[in-house]
Scaffold this motif. Structure first.
Motif, PDB file in Angstrom:
ATOM      1  N   MET A 105      51.259  37.597  35.660  1.00  0.00           N
ATOM      2  CA  MET A 105      49.823  37.520  35.601  1.00  0.00           C
ATOM      3  C   MET A 105      49.568  36.725  37.560  1.00  0.00           C
ATOM      4  N   ARG A 106      48.588  37.250  38.070  1.00  0.00           N
ATOM      5  CA  ARG A 106      48.128  36.654  39.485  1.00  0.00           C
ATOM      6  C   ARG A 106      46.476  36.698  39.414  1.00  0.00           C
ATOM      7  N   PRO A 107      45.924  35.916  40.164  1.00  0.00           N
ATOM      8  CA  PRO A 107      44.545  35.414  40.216  1.00  0.00           C
ATOM      9  C   PRO A 107      43.988  36.940  40.675  1.00  0.00           C
ATOM     10  N   GLU A 108      44.606  37.902  41.269  1.00  0.00           N
ATOM     11  CA  GLU A 108      43.634  38.955  41.830  1.00  0.00           C
ATOM     12  C   GLU A 108      43.618  40.039  40.616  1.00  0.00           C
ATOM     13  N   PHE A 109      44.350  39.813  39.569  1.00  0.00           N
ATOM     14  CA  PHE A 109      44.265  40.609  38.093  1.00  0.00           C
ATOM     15  C   PHE A 109      43.281  40.111  37.184  1.00  0.00           C
ATOM     16  N   GLU A 110      42.552  38.899  37.456  1.00  0.00           N
ATOM     17  CA  GLU A 110      41.777  38.138  36.263  1.00  0.00           C
ATOM     18  C   GLU A 110      40.239  38.963  36.558  1.00  0.00           C
ATOM     19  N   ARG A 111      39.973  39.091  35.103  1.00  0.00           N
ATOM     20  CA  ARG A 111      38.431  39.457  34.974  1.00  0.00           C
ATOM     21  C   ARG A 111      37.480  38.617  35.474  1.00  0.00           C
ATOM     22  N   GLY A 112      37.634  37.343  35.362  1.00  0.00           N
ATOM     23  CA  GLY A 112      36.918  36.448  35.908  1.00  0.00           C
ATOM     24  C   GLY A 112      37.664  35.209  36.528  1.00  0.00           C
ATOM     25  N   ALA A 113      37.257  34.752  37.471  1.00  0.00           N
ATOM     26  CA  ALA A 113      38.225  33.809  38.258  1.00  0.00           C
ATOM     27  C   ALA A 113      38.457  32.355  37.678  1.00  0.00           C
ATOM     28  N   GLY A 133      42.254  33.471  33.569  1.00  0.00           N
ATOM     29  CA  GLY A 133      43.580  34.071  33.180  1.00  0.00           C
ATOM     30  C   GLY A 133      43.482  35.082  32.195  1.00  0.00           C
ATOM     31  N   GLN A 134      42.268  35.727  32.138  1.00  0.00           N
ATOM     32  CA  GLN A 134      42.440  36.931  31.363  1.00  0.00           C
ATOM     33  C   GLN A 134      42.361  38.265  32.407  1.00  0.00           C
ATOM     34  N   TRP A 135      43.248  39.120  31.854  1.00  0.00           N
ATOM     35  CA  TRP A 135      43.682  40.487  32.732  1.00  0.00           C
ATOM     36  C   TRP A 135      42.422  41.215  32.614  1.00  0.00           C
ATOM     37  N   HIS A 136      42.126  41.841  33.924  1.00  0.00           N
ATOM     38  CA  HIS A 136      41.158  42.938  34.013  1.00  0.00           C
ATOM     39  C   HIS A 136      41.650  44.411  33.480  1.00  0.00           C
ATOM     40  N   GLY A 137      40.742  45.115  32.877  1.00  0.00           N
ATOM     41  CA  GLY A 137      41.379  46.248  32.537  1.00  0.00           C
ATOM     42  C   GLY A 137      41.917  47.151  33.580  1.00  0.00           C
ATOM     43  N   GLY A 138      41.366  47.045  34.631  1.00  0.00           N
ATOM     44  CA  GLY A 138      41.685  48.101  35.981  1.00  0.00           C
ATOM     45  C   GLY A 138      43.340  47.748  36.202  1.00  0.00           C
ATOM     46  N   PRO A 139      43.843  46.679  36.615  1.00  0.00           N
ATOM     47  CA  PRO A 139      45.294  46.398  36.746  1.00  0.00           C
ATOM     48  C   PRO A 139      46.022  46.789  35.603  1.00  0.00           C
ATOM     49  N   LEU A 140      45.563  46.637  34.387  1.00  0.00           N
ATOM     50  CA  LEU A 140      46.418  47.046  33.019  1.00  0.00           C
ATOM     51  C   LEU A 140      46.473  48.597  33.109  1.00  0.00           C
ATOM     52  N   THR A 169      49.894  62.269  38.188  1.00  0.00           N
ATOM     53  CA  THR A 169      49.165  61.985  36.741  1.00  0.00           C
ATOM     54  C   THR A 169      48.146  63.201  36.578  1.00  0.00           C
ATOM     55  N   ILE A 170      48.285  63.944  35.496  1.00  0.00           N
ATOM     56  CA  ILE A 170      47.399  65.024  35.131  1.00  0.00           C
ATOM     57  C   ILE A 170      46.109  64.445  34.313  1.00  0.00           C
ATOM     58  N   ASN A 171      46.458  63.576  33.106  1.00  0.00           N
ATOM     59  CA  ASN A 171      45.640  62.985  32.145  1.00  0.00           C
ATOM     60  C   ASN A 171      46.127  61.802  31.933  1.00  0.00           C
ATOM     61  N   PHE A 172      45.198  60.768  31.466  1.00  0.00           N
ATOM     62  CA  PHE A 172      45.536  59.485  31.245  1.00  0.00           C
ATOM     63  C   PHE A 172      44.580  58.877  30.390  1.00  0.00           C
ATOM     64  N   ARG A 173      44.884  57.972  29.368  1.00  0.00           N
ATOM     65  CA  ARG A 173      43.877  57.205  28.579  1.00  0.00           C
ATOM     66  C   ARG A 173      44.841  55.970  28.276  1.00  0.00           C
ATOM     67  N   VAL A 174      43.747  54.888  27.842  1.00  0.00           N
ATOM     68  CA  VAL A 174      44.375  53.901  27.423  1.00  0.00           C
ATOM     69  C   VAL A 174      43.673  53.106  26.274  1.00  0.00           C
ATOM     70  N   ARG A 224      43.367  44.216  22.370  1.00  0.00           N
ATOM     71  CA  ARG A 224      43.151  42.754  22.109  1.00  0.00           C
ATOM     72  C   ARG A 224      43.326  42.255  23.784  1.00  0.00           C
ATOM     73  N   PRO A 225      42.560  41.326  23.956  1.00  0.00           N
ATOM     74  CA  PRO A 225      42.706  40.765  25.591  1.00  0.00           C
ATOM     75  C   PRO A 225      43.958  40.360  25.768  1.00  0.00           C
ATOM     76  N   ALA A 226      44.341  40.146  27.150  1.00  0.00           N
ATOM     77  CA  ALA A 226      45.511  39.950  27.706  1.00  0.00           C
ATOM     78  C   ALA A 226      45.277  38.477  28.223  1.00  0.00           C
ATOM     79  N   ILE A 227      45.589  37.339  27.812  1.00  0.00           N
ATOM     80  CA  ILE A 227      44.907  36.060  28.418  1.00  0.00           C
ATOM     81  C   ILE A 227      46.319  35.195  28.730  1.00  0.00           C
ATOM     82  N   LYS A 228      46.255  34.453  29.830  1.00  0.00           N
ATOM     83  CA  LYS A 228      47.214  33.654  30.276  1.00  0.00           C
ATOM     84  C   LYS A 228      48.661  34.110  29.708  1.00  0.00           C
ATOM     85  N   THR A 229      49.028  35.196  30.260  1.00  0.00           N
ATOM     86  CA  THR A 229      50.207  35.699  29.823  1.00  0.00           C
ATOM     87  C   THR A 229      50.841  36.665  30.872  1.00  0.00           C
ATOM     88  N   GLY A 230      52.228  36.706  30.998  1.00  0.00           N
ATOM     89  CA  GLY A 230      52.893  37.977  31.613  1.00  0.00           C
ATOM     90  C   GLY A 230      52.777  39.156  30.590  1.00  0.00           C
TER      91      GLY A 230
END
Length: 152
Positions: free
Chosen positions: A56-64, A67-74, A96-101, A105-111
């Motif tokens: 995890m790094r601050p640039e990946f956070e959903r909110g400053a 510690g919660q990962w934003h879906g975009g970096p995921l 990439t031709i097609n992609f889905r996610v 559950r939320p990823a919080i304060k974790t690698g």
């Protein structure tokens, strides 16, 4: 041509899979992927599976400060690790031709621990399933991507 000669010819046409160190060097050579900080922990060409970690790094956070990962970096991580599962065998980048996610559950304060498994490596497309776990081994997200495997 004998069956054995035809079999040996098919083996000779296949590139030698990239090693864990070669894969890491490719990851580190891309500015965006280097920014993600992906680290190859397992590269198993026989099982067509690759595992990477991402801190995890601050640039990946959903909110400053959350510690919660934003879906975009995921999503970017899932697409990248999936691509590299095929790159390991084909030794080249694939679009990439097609992609889905599915976010489970939320990823919080974790690698993250990300494992990609090739489901199909055909002449024109490859399909890869990607599982994303937290450090406690809870499944956080699953992705599936289709990549073009056609020669450039």
């Amino acid at each position: 041509m004998s069956d054995k000669a035809a079999s040996d010819k098919g083996k000779a046409d296949k590139p030698v899979p990239l090693t864990k160190d070669e894969l890491q060097k490719m990851l580190d050579h891309s500015p965006f992927i280097a920014f993600l900080g992906l680290k190859v922990t397992e590269a198993d060409p026989a099982a067509e599976r690759i595992t990477m970690t991402c801190a995890m790094r601050p640039e990946f956070e959903r909110g400053a400060g959350t510690g919660q990962w934003h879906g975009g970096p995921l999503a970017a991580i899932i697409d990248t690790v999936g691509d590299y599962a095929l790159i390991m065998a084909l030794r080249r980048g694939l679009p990439t031709i097609n992609f889905r996610v599915d976010y489970l559950r939320p990823a919080i304060k974790t690698g993250l621990v990300i494992t990609a498994t090739v489901r199909r490596a055909g002449k024109s497309v490859g399909v890869v399933d990607v599982d994303v776990f937290n450090e406690q081994k809870a499944l956080l997200a699953v992705g599936r991507a289709t990549y073009s495997t056609l020669p450039a």
